[in-house]
Design a protein around this motif. Structure first.
Motif, short mmCIF file in Angstrom:
data_model
loop_
_atom_site.label_atom_id
_atom_site.label_comp_id
_atom_site.label_asym_id
_atom_site.label_seq_id
_atom_site.Cartn_x
_atom_site.Cartn_y
_atom_site.Cartn_z
N THR A 1 0.84 -1.21 0.00
CA THR A 1 0.00 0.00 0.00
C THR A 1 0.87 1.26 0.00
N ASP A 2 0.22 2.41 -0.23
CA ASP A 2 0.96 3.68 -0.24
C ASP A 2 1.26 4.19 1.17
N VAL A 3 0.37 3.90 2.12
CA VAL A 3 0.61 4.31 3.52
C VAL A 3 0.31 3.13 4.45
N ALA A 4 1.00 3.11 5.60
CA ALA A 4 0.89 1.96 6.51
C ALA A 4 -0.53 1.77 7.04
N GLY A 5 -1.22 2.88 7.33
CA GLY A 5 -2.58 2.79 7.89
C GLY A 5 -3.53 2.02 6.99
N THR A 6 -3.39 2.25 5.66
CA THR A 6 -4.26 1.57 4.70
C THR A 6 -4.03 0.07 4.75
N GLY A 7 -2.73 -0.31 4.84
CA GLY A 7 -2.39 -1.74 4.91
C GLY A 7 -3.05 -2.40 6.10
N GLU A 8 -2.98 -1.71 7.27
CA GLU A 8 -3.59 -2.27 8.48
C GLU A 8 -5.10 -2.39 8.31
N ALA A 9 -5.70 -1.34 7.71
CA ALA A 9 -7.16 -1.34 7.51
C ALA A 9 -7.58 -2.50 6.61
N ILE A 10 -6.82 -2.70 5.50
CA ILE A 10 -7.15 -3.78 4.55
C ILE A 10 -7.00 -5.14 5.23
N LYS A 11 -5.91 -5.31 6.01
CA LYS A 11 -5.70 -6.58 6.72
C LYS A 11 -6.87 -6.85 7.66
N GLY A 12 -7.29 -5.79 8.38
CA GLY A 12 -8.41 -5.92 9.32
C GLY A 12 -9.69 -6.34 8.62
N MET A 13 -9.94 -5.71 7.45
CA MET A 13 -11.16 -6.03 6.69
C MET A 13 -11.12 -7.46 6.16
N LEU A 14 -9.93 -7.87 5.69
CA LEU A 14 -9.81 -9.24 5.14
C LEU A 14 -10.01 -10.28 6.23
N ASP A 15 -9.55 -9.96 7.45
CA ASP A 15 -9.73 -10.89 8.57
C ASP A 15 -11.21 -11.12 8.88
N LYS A 16 -12.00 -10.06 8.62
CA LYS A 16 -13.44 -10.15 8.96
C LYS A 16 -14.24 -10.92 7.93
N ILE A 17 -13.67 -11.10 6.72
CA ILE A 17 -14.41 -11.82 5.68
C ILE A 17 -14.41 -13.30 6.02
N HIS A 18 -15.58 -13.85 6.25
CA HIS A 18 -15.63 -15.27 6.61
C HIS A 18 -16.33 -16.07 5.54
N SER A 19 -15.82 -17.26 5.30
CA SER A 19 -16.47 -18.18 4.38
C SER A 19 -16.16 -19.57 4.91
N ASP A 20 -17.10 -20.47 4.82
CA ASP A 20 -16.89 -21.83 5.35
C ASP A 20 -15.76 -22.55 4.61
N VAL B 1 -13.20 -21.17 2.66
CA VAL B 1 -11.91 -20.55 2.38
C VAL B 1 -11.64 -19.35 3.28
N LYS B 2 -10.35 -19.09 3.54
CA LYS B 2 -10.00 -17.87 4.27
C LYS B 2 -8.80 -17.20 3.60
N VAL B 3 -8.71 -15.88 3.75
CA VAL B 3 -7.59 -15.14 3.16
C VAL B 3 -6.45 -15.13 4.18
N LYS B 4 -5.22 -15.47 3.71
CA LYS B 4 -4.07 -15.49 4.60
C LYS B 4 -3.10 -14.42 4.11
N VAL B 5 -2.88 -13.38 4.90
CA VAL B 5 -1.95 -12.31 4.51
C VAL B 5 -0.53 -12.78 4.83
N VAL B 6 0.25 -13.06 3.78
CA VAL B 6 1.61 -13.57 3.94
C VAL B 6 2.56 -12.45 4.33
N HIS B 7 2.35 -11.26 3.73
CA HIS B 7 3.25 -10.13 3.98
C HIS B 7 2.51 -8.85 3.64
N SER B 8 2.71 -7.82 4.47
CA SER B 8 2.07 -6.53 4.19
C SER B 8 3.10 -5.43 4.43
N ALA B 9 3.26 -4.52 3.46
CA ALA B 9 4.27 -3.47 3.62
C ALA B 9 3.90 -2.24 2.79
N VAL B 10 4.65 -1.15 3.02
CA VAL B 10 4.42 0.11 2.31
C VAL B 10 5.40 0.19 1.13
#
Length: 555
Positions: A362-381, A383-392
């Protein structure tokens, strides 16, 4: 063949499937006797293959942020191991070395020149290391490269030991490092977790012995075994051409043993072992499991991460090398695609997938954290999203290698891949999705997870241009004097202006010229003048990315 719609000449080769369809018509049965590389390699092994396995020394990789004392820690470990009175200590550095602990304990350390080399090895399927030591400076804490190192070690699925260095500094705070590491699911044993945290001061050698004991403790739990009585096999750590010595490869024996005079195949290279040097630069006749050795005698230079095998004869070694070359040529034609959103959609339907590994930039760290948080909330029986690495920052080749290793995809938010990353992604079949609206990103992933994703429009990259000069032309506005670094740009292309890895503007080509003439298209390696419709704020050093939107039909 003609009845089946196959146009063929007398001398043409046919694939197995075609032959197996036709031959039964003439009462023949078809058998495929071609051997794969795996079969050839398995057949090439010799010696006592069923001998009982004995424990082998652990192989350890040291990683960490650039100024956190990785090199001084490795030097301190070396010093504890240098025999007193040996002139100059270790005479030659070969990228890996062995450390003795007491009478019969040994540890092999690999000195990786940065995480990229480590990831390249992992991307090539080479699981080199048994344990990863992550070095963190006690007075500095977790830095971007520390985070990257943790991501790489986790992707390799190896136990992690945290070496907290510079404990002699005034600002050293051991508990603060433990606290920071909890964010990465590395909880110290004192706080109820399973990760060993070792306080060290590499400058004066404090805590080094304890760190080595911890490594041995983790190794014993891993029960690392090998059979020294079989023919040797392992990984190429690095290789180069040295003046007067020819092709020199540093090999790490993982199983079996190598002896001078034996034939060897490493990746697409083969030859006879003319000489071997150990980590002290001394000539040696034999290398055992977990030993690092320099080998002379290969015909060509192999690549870091290539597998090597000792063979009985030169013809077997040559056959395996040629077969690997042949198979690689086939894969270049059809890149091995990692998981894309469309694949996820297809696999969810068949129930084949459990998680989607994602690298987020992402362009700024805050956005990365927000996206990670949103992806964690997406639930499906299913499949799940696994964030391997997040950086600016912009998407680099290192990110593509990491996504390839994790068999995942890359998501960019307000950032773009550089030319090298785009090329590597295309070769490896890694999908890079870029967004400028968070909800579009989340929506796409949600739809994919629910098996509903069916996008009809897709962006196709045409090429990259480097802005080298700026001209102001009356009635036309600003014209960018560009050099096409790869691909092409055409008159109808859509363009994206990228500055320092970030998208500044998206629009259309207003004018495209070669010298003073209008041009329909300008290819890689040529210069041209580009005007962006309704936009004048172009600067020297900017990158113009040309692309088009194409319709894609989904099955």
């Amino acid at each position: 063949l003609v009845k089946n719609g196959v146009q063929i000449k007398m001398t043409d080769e046919m694939d197995f499937d075609t032959v197996s369809l036709i031959a039964p018509e003439f009462n023949y049965e078809v058998q495929n006797v071609e051997k794969t590389v795996e079969t050839l390699t398995k057949d090439a092994a010799f010696g006592d293959l069923d001998a009982s396995k004995v424990s082998r020394p652990p192989i350890v990789t040291v990683m960490g942020h650039v100024d956190h004392g990785k090199t001084s820690l490795l030097d301190a470990i070396r010093k504890t191991n240098v025999v007193k009175g040996e002139a100059g200590g270790i005479t030659q550095h070969i990228g890996a070395y062995s450390v003795k602990l007491g009478k019969d304990k040994r540890i092999t350390f690999i000195d990786t020149p940065g995480h990229q080399a480590f990831t390249q090895m992992r991307a090539r399927g080479a699981n080199v290391t048994d344990i990863a030591i992550i070095v963190v400076a006690a007075d500095d804490g977790v830095m971007p490269q520390t985070e990257e190192a943790i991501s790489h070690a986790k992707a390799a699925e190896v136990p992690i030991i945290v070496a907290v260095n510079k404990m002699d500094r005034p600002g050293a705070n051991f508990d603060k490092i433990k606290q920071q590491m909890m964010e990465y699911e590395l909880v110290s044993e004192e706080w109820g977790g399973t990760t060993i945290f070792a306080p060290v001061a590499a400058i004066n050698g404090e805590g080094i012995e304890d760190l080595l004991e911890s490594v041995y403790l983790v190794a014993e739990m891993g029960e690392l075994n090998a059979n020294p009585k079989r023919s040797g096999t392992g990984i190429v750590i690095e290789a180069e051409v040295k003046k007067g010595r020819g092709n020199v490869a540093t090999l790490l024996v993982q199983d079996g043993s190598i002896e001078v005079g034996q034939y060897i195949v490493a990746g697409k290279s083969y030859g006879r072992v003319r000489a071997m040097m150990n980590d002290l630069g001394q000539k040696t006749k034999k290398a055992m499991p977990s030993d690092p050795v320099e080998v002379l005698g290969l015909e060509t230079t192999p690549l870091a991460g290539d597998r090597f095998d000792v063979c009985k004869t030169e013809s077997i070694a040559k056959e395996i090398a040629e077969k690997r070359e042949e198979e690689e040529n086939k894969t270049i034609e059809t890149p091995n695609s990692s998981m894309s959103l469309e694949d996820l959609f297809a696999n969810v339907k068949t129930g084949d997938v459990k998680e989607l590994p994602v690298v987020i930039k992402t362009d700024v760290a805050g956005t990365g954290e927000a996206i990670k948080g949103m992806l964690d909330k997406i639930h499906s029986d299913e499949v799940k999203v696994k964030v391997v690495h997040s950086a600016v920052g912009g998407i680099s080749e290192s990110d593509v290698l990491l996504a390839n290793t994790a068999n995942g995809m890359i998501i960019g938010f307000n950032v773009r891949p550089d030319g090298g990353a785009s090329r590597l992604a295309k070769q490896s079949g890694i999908e890079i999705k870029t967004y400028s609206v968070v909800y579009e990103l989340i929506e796409d992933i949600e739809k994919a997870m629910k098996g509903m994703l069916a996008p009809k429009l897709e962006e196709k990259s045409l090429g990259h241009l480097e802005v080298r000069e700026i001209f102001s032309v009356p009635k036309m506005g600003v014209i960018a004097g560009c050099f096409v670094t790869d691909g092409k740009i055409n008159r109808n292309a859509l363009v994206r202006l990228v500055r320092d890895g970030r998208t500044v503007y998206e629009g259309k080509v207003g004018s495209l010229r070669r010298f003073k003439d209008d041009a329909k298209e300008v290819a890689s390696g040529y210069e041209c003048g580009v005007g962006i419709e309704n936009y004048n704020d172009v600067k020297v050093g900017d990158v113009i990315e040309s692309y088009e939107i194409v319709e894609v039909a989904h099955a």
